[in-house]
Design a protein around this motif. Structure first.
Motif, short mmCIF file in Angstrom:
data_model
loop_
_atom_site.label_atom_id
_atom_site.label_comp_id
_atom_site.label_asym_id
_atom_site.label_seq_id
_atom_site.Cartn_x
_atom_site.Cartn_y
_atom_site.Cartn_z
N LEU A 143 6.41 -1.12 -16.52
CA LEU A 143 4.90 -0.72 -15.65
C LEU A 143 4.05 -0.50 -13.71
O LEU A 143 3.83 0.36 -13.34
N SER A 144 5.44 -1.96 -13.99
CA SER A 144 4.83 -1.46 -11.60
C SER A 144 5.56 0.09 -11.42
O SER A 144 5.62 0.29 -10.51
N ARG A 145 7.14 0.60 -12.10
CA ARG A 145 7.16 1.53 -10.81
C ARG A 145 6.32 3.17 -11.65
O ARG A 145 6.50 3.73 -11.02
N LEU A 146 5.63 2.57 -12.86
CA LEU A 146 5.09 3.55 -12.95
C LEU A 146 3.74 3.93 -11.78
O LEU A 146 3.26 5.11 -11.77
N VAL A 147 3.47 2.77 -11.97
CA VAL A 147 2.01 2.30 -10.79
C VAL A 147 2.55 2.44 -9.47
O VAL A 147 1.50 2.98 -8.63
N ALA A 148 3.73 2.73 -8.88
CA ALA A 148 4.21 2.36 -7.34
C ALA A 148 3.60 3.14 -6.90
O ALA A 148 3.43 3.25 -5.89
N PRO A 149 3.90 4.76 -7.10
CA PRO A 149 3.80 5.34 -6.40
C PRO A 149 2.23 6.50 -6.07
O PRO A 149 1.83 6.78 -4.79
N ILE A 150 1.23 5.41 -6.30
CA ILE A 150 -0.33 5.31 -5.65
C ILE A 150 -0.48 4.17 -4.88
O ILE A 150 0.51 3.37 -4.66
N ARG A 151 -1.08 5.41 -3.29
CA ARG A 151 -0.50 4.24 -2.07
C ARG A 151 -1.27 3.14 -2.31
O ARG A 151 -2.81 2.79 -2.57
N GLN A 152 -0.90 1.95 -2.09
CA GLN A 152 -1.49 0.32 -1.49
C GLN A 152 -2.23 0.35 -0.14
O GLN A 152 -1.79 0.47 1.13
N THR A 153 -3.30 -0.39 -0.58
CA THR A 153 -4.45 0.38 0.73
C THR A 153 -4.51 -1.30 1.53
O THR A 153 -4.83 -1.48 2.13
N SER A 154 -4.31 -2.55 -0.02
CA SER A 154 -4.18 -3.64 0.68
C SER A 154 -3.55 -4.29 -0.42
O SER A 154 -3.10 -4.16 -1.10
N ARG A 155 -2.56 -5.63 -0.05
CA ARG A 155 -2.20 -7.09 -0.38
C ARG A 155 -2.90 -7.72 -0.80
O ARG A 155 -3.74 -9.25 -0.03
N CYS A 156 -2.92 -8.20 -2.28
CA CYS A 156 -3.97 -9.41 -2.77
C CYS A 156 -2.85 -10.58 -2.12
O CYS A 156 -4.07 -11.51 -2.06
N LEU A 157 -1.69 -10.58 -1.92
CA LEU A 157 -1.17 -12.33 -1.39
C LEU A 157 -2.43 -13.01 -0.43
O LEU A 157 -1.72 -13.55 0.85
N ASP A 158 -2.37 -11.52 0.92
CA ASP A 158 -3.02 -11.46 2.02
C ASP A 158 -4.45 -12.43 1.69
O ASP A 158 -4.74 -12.86 2.78
N SER A 159 -5.22 -11.89 0.84
CA SER A 159 -6.11 -11.51 0.96
C SER A 159 -6.84 -13.42 0.34
O SER A 159 -8.28 -13.55 0.22
N ALA A 160 -6.50 -13.95 -0.67
CA ALA A 160 -6.56 -14.83 -1.21
C ALA A 160 -6.82 -16.41 0.01
O ALA A 160 -6.94 -16.14 1.28
#
Length: 160
Positions: A143-160
């Motif tokens: 599933l991660s391979r399927l959604v990886a092409p969508i550009r990531q604009t932020s990271r949850c690991l940095d948001s908590a």
């Protein structure tokens, strides 16, 4: 038109209508639409690509077809993917990354028998529900391979 001929014509049309209804019922049963509703953003090009590319087997489970846009289902709803859900904002819910894709465990919707995860920092967001069965780790890699092409604009690991 004689009465007998008219009766045969009406009966013939009636048989055709009943046969058509039966064919539609059989198609609907064979199609096995799981009845999962589409998300609000399911008609996006990203969601169409994701569901078109979704594998026929995931986590050892066979995929069902669905008439709903942006939806893919494996097993007897053991794994349900819905693309186009509202992206989560900053959260204290548990977060993890798989092959460069951040996922958040939706604690409000998850239970001890049902795990709900959502991509983080990608629009449209993709929600996956695991309800037992299947190999979750293998499924998340696919599933991660399927959604990886969508550009990531932020990271949850940095948001908590």
């Amino acid at each position: 038109m004689p009465s007998t001929r008219r009766t045969r014509l009406v009966l013939g049309v009636g048989v055709c209508v009943l046969a058509s209804a039966a064919a539609v019922t059989v198609y609907a049963y064979d199609h096995r639409d799981p009845g999962v509703p589409a998300a609000r953003g399911a008609d996006s090009p990203h969601c169409r690509r994701i569901t078109d590319a979704a594998p026929g087997s995931l986590g050892g489970l066979t995929r069902w077809d669905s008439d709903a846009s942006g939806v893919a289902v494996w097993g007897d709803r053991a794994i349900v993917l819905r693309c186009g859900v509202t992206p989560p904002g900053p959260t204290k819910d548990p977060c993890f990354a798989v092959d460069g894709v951040d996922w958040v465990i939706d604690a409000r919707q998850s239970t001890h028998t049902r795990q709900v995860i959502v991509t983080y920092g990608r629009t449209p967001a993709t929600q996956v529900v695991f309800s037992g069965g299947g190999r979750t780790d293998a499924a998340l890699i696919g599933l991660s391979r399927l959604v990886a092409p969508i550009r990531q604009t932020s990271r949850c690991l940095d948001s908590a």
